[in-house]
Design a protein around this motif. Sequence first.
Motif, PDB file in Angstrom:
ATOM      1  N   GLY A   7      -3.678   0.348  -7.452  1.00 53.21           N
ATOM      2  CA  GLY A   7      -4.986   0.932  -7.188  1.00 53.21           C
ATOM      3  C   GLY A   7      -5.235   2.199  -7.983  1.00 53.21           C
ATOM      4  N   ASP A   8      -4.209   2.686  -8.666  1.00 56.21           N
ATOM      5  CA  ASP A   8      -4.350   3.858  -9.527  1.00 56.21           C
ATOM      6  C   ASP A   8      -4.787   3.469 -10.936  1.00 56.21           C
ATOM      7  OD1 ASP A   8      -2.035   2.621 -10.377  1.00 56.21           O
ATOM      8  OD2 ASP A   8      -0.730   4.334 -10.002  1.00 56.21           O
ATOM      9  N   ASN A   9      -5.130   2.174 -11.131  1.00 56.96           N
ATOM     10  CA  ASN A   9      -5.591   1.642 -12.414  1.00 56.96           C
ATOM     11  C   ASN A   9      -4.519   1.652 -13.496  1.00 56.96           C
ATOM     12  OD1 ASN A   9      -8.197   1.168 -11.385  1.00 56.96           O
ATOM     13  ND2 ASN A   9      -8.726   3.307 -11.750  1.00 56.96           N
ATOM     14  N   ASN A  44       3.135   1.896  -1.974  1.00 60.76           N
ATOM     15  CA  ASN A  44       3.550   2.073  -3.376  1.00 60.76           C
ATOM     16  C   ASN A  44       4.900   1.468  -3.700  1.00 60.76           C
ATOM     17  OD1 ASN A  44       1.170   3.630  -3.747  1.00 60.76           O
ATOM     18  ND2 ASN A  44       2.245   5.452  -3.065  1.00 60.76           N
ATOM     19  N   HIS A  91       3.422   3.657  -8.519  1.00 59.08           N
ATOM     20  CA  HIS A  91       1.970   3.671  -8.344  1.00 59.08           C
ATOM     21  C   HIS A  91       1.596   4.716  -7.300  1.00 59.08           C
ATOM     22  CE1 HIS A  91       1.054   0.243 -10.857  1.00 59.08           C
ATOM     23  NE2 HIS A  91       2.108  -0.366 -10.351  1.00 59.08           N
ATOM     24  N   SER A  92       0.438   5.315  -7.455  1.00 55.16           N
ATOM     25  CA  SER A  92       0.031   6.383  -6.540  1.00 55.16           C
ATOM     26  C   SER A  92      -1.046   5.942  -5.556  1.00 55.16           C
ATOM     27  CB  SER A  92      -0.465   7.592  -7.335  1.00 55.16           C
ATOM     28  OG  SER A  92      -1.594   7.236  -8.109  1.00 55.16           O
ATOM     29  N   ASN A  93      -1.513   4.695  -5.683  1.00 54.46           N
ATOM     30  CA  ASN A  93      -2.571   4.243  -4.772  1.00 54.46           C
ATOM     31  C   ASN A  93      -2.348   2.780  -4.384  1.00 54.46           C
ATOM     32  OD1 ASN A  93      -4.853   4.433  -3.227  1.00 54.46           O
ATOM     33  ND2 ASN A  93      -6.271   4.145  -4.927  1.00 54.46           N
ATOM     34  N   GLY A  94      -1.114   2.437  -4.082  1.00 53.60           N
ATOM     35  CA  GLY A  94      -0.779   1.091  -3.650  1.00 53.60           C
ATOM     36  C   GLY A  94      -0.548   0.120  -4.791  1.00 53.60           C
ATOM     37  N   THR A 118      -1.186  -3.568  -6.073  1.00 58.73           N
ATOM     38  CA  THR A 118      -2.193  -4.599  -5.799  1.00 58.73           C
ATOM     39  C   THR A 118      -1.918  -5.931  -6.481  1.00 58.73           C
ATOM     40  OG1 THR A 118      -3.568  -3.758  -7.596  1.00 58.73           O
ATOM     41  CG2 THR A 118      -4.011  -2.887  -5.394  1.00 58.73           C
ATOM     42  N   ARG A 161       0.827  -1.207   0.000  1.00 63.08           N
ATOM     43  CA  ARG A 161       0.000   0.000   0.000  1.00 63.08           C
ATOM     44  C   ARG A 161       0.865   1.263   0.000  1.00 63.08           C
ATOM     45  NH1 ARG A 161      -5.392   1.107   3.287  1.00 63.08           N
ATOM     46  NH2 ARG A 161      -5.446   3.348   3.012  1.00 63.08           N
TER      47      ARG A 161
END
Length: 91
Positions: free
Chosen positions: A74-76, A28, A52-55, A57, A26
């Motif tokens: 999590g940033d797609n 990053n 990554h800016s949102n973990g 995954t 999480r």
Amino acid sequence: LRPVHKGTVHAVAWHPTANILASGSRDNAIILWDPEEGVPLRQMQDVATVRHSNGVTSLCFEPTAGRLLASGGGDNNIRFWNTDNGQPVGS
């Protein structure tokens, strides 16, 4: 393994030909580990413009030589990393 991540680990992947474990968190960060010694070998380059800016995954090594690591976050976004030097190679 020593706690190096500053967030919950959400993804792990075994290298296809070497005794290396990748972990993504999480926080990053993506870290390559020596699982026998419990020590980090390398952290994928922590550059604000490519991490990554949102973990992190999901993680997956390229299956034949393991020189490329794909990460999903999590940033797609999907990012690709050179496992020899930790540098980003694309997204």
